[in-house]
Design an enzyme around this catalytic site. Structure first.
Site, PDB file in Angstrom:
ATOM      1  N   HIS A  58       0.571   4.322   4.396  1.00 36.27           N
ATOM      2  CA  HIS A  58      -0.106   5.026   3.311  1.00 36.27           C
ATOM      3  C   HIS A  58       0.362   6.474   3.223  1.00 36.27           C
ATOM      4  CE1 HIS A  58      -3.779   2.072   3.232  1.00 36.27           C
ATOM      5  NE2 HIS A  58      -2.603   1.458   3.206  1.00 36.27           N
TER       6      HIS A  58
ATOM      7  N   SER B 283       0.806  -1.208   0.000  1.00 39.20           N
ATOM      8  CA  SER B 283       0.000   0.000   0.000  1.00 39.20           C
ATOM      9  C   SER B 283       0.847   1.269   0.000  1.00 39.20           C
ATOM     10  CB  SER B 283      -0.950   0.004   1.198  1.00 39.20           C
ATOM     11  OG  SER B 283      -1.816  -1.111   1.151  1.00 39.20           O
TER      12      SER B 283
END
Length: 301
Positions: free
Chosen positions: A251, A205
């Site tokens: 993230h 991610s």
């Protein structure tokens, strides 16, 4: 000459012929020629002549001219290739292969050994994982190729396929790969910096969010509509901060470093493009190192 005057012997009369006084070919000295290379001026015989736009050239000059021809490049300096998505396909293949190995072949030890695990010195038995020292820092990278749920790898690979080919085609393979890896490492390093006292995380991610940020920069650089990219980014950030179990730190770290790296790659002035892009990559890697070192000061032995 008078009729009664003696004549010289016939075998002593020499016919200069049409080739008398002509230089020999520089590659075949025994072959006289009246043609010279239009680039270097050396004499060349018919077997060495290479037709050019004006006159003929010798083989060495032709080879040199071919070497001087610059390969076509992308808008941001990458080498133009026939398959503009090769690195994207390879990355997807590696992620899928690691998923299969971790889920069905080397379960559960591969997940345990490759995950972004860290336990600080304040934890009984710590430090462990990344906080244990350089011998465990490989986890910062291996965790970015590791997934344990089908939906997790499915979403990440779909996002990689959506953003990867476009960025790879404009940046070139090397720059795109560098962007992907640096974004993934930055996500891991930022997660360790914030939560390295006790954490365990996996997934690509961080790298994917770095590609999201780079795609937004590309849209701005090319003055294209940013609405679709912004909508996708906002939606994913909402999910990131509202769903339990998602490592928002990876993230955010990947997104910020990926976007900043893309700015350096895409806005570098043409006359100093290589230098600026190289410094951008080096700066992103330095930021990763700094985050890891600060994290070690907080959680390490």
């Amino acid at each position: 000459m008078l009729p009664d005057e003696p004549r010289p012997p016939a075998d002593r009369i020499q016919d200069p012929g049409p080739e008398a006084g002509l230089p020999g070919c520089y590659r075949h000295p025994q072959t006289p020629t009246g043609i010279s290379c239009t680039r270097c001026g050396r004499p060349i015989c018919p077997s060495c002549m290479v037709p050019a736009s004006v006159g003929f050239q010798c083989p060495e000059c032709v080879s040199g001219a071919h070497a001087e021809v610059r390969r076509p490049t992308t808008r941001y300096g990458g080498v133009l290739t026939a398959d503009g998505a090769l690195v994207t396909k390879v990355l997807i293949g590696i992620n899928l292969a690691v998923f299969v190995l971790a889920a069905y072949v080397f379960s559960p030890w591969l997940v345990q050994d490759w995950s972004l695990f860290s336990a600080g010195r304040a934890i009984p038995g710590g430090p462990g994982g990344v906080a244990d020292g350089p011998s465990q820092w490989y986890r910062l990278l291996t965790a970015t190729f590791l997934h344990v749920q089908v939906w997790h790898i499915g979403f990440n690979m779909m996002a990689l396929w959506w953003t990867g080919p476009v960025l790879e085609s404009v940046l070139g393979r090397a720059r795109f790969l560098g962007l992907y890896l640096l974004s993934g490492l930055a996500g891991s390093a930022f997660a360790f910096l914030v939560a390295g006292n006790l954490m365990n995380s996996v997934g690509a991610s961080g790298a994917i969010y770095g590609l999201f940020g780079a795609t937004l920069v590309l849209q701005i650089r090319t003055r294209s509509p940013i609405g679709p990219v912004m909508a996708l980014l906002v939606f994913n950030l909402i999910v990131t901060f509202s769903v339990a179990g998602i490592d928002w730190r990876a993230h955010v770290g990947g997104l910020v470093v990926g976007a900043l790296t893309a700015v350096g790659l895409m806005f570098a002035p043409r006359e100093r493009r290589g230098l600026v892009q190289g410094l951008t990559m080096a700066g992103a890697f330095a930021a990763v190192v700094v985050m890891v070192l600060v994290g070690m000061a907080r959680y390490g032995a």
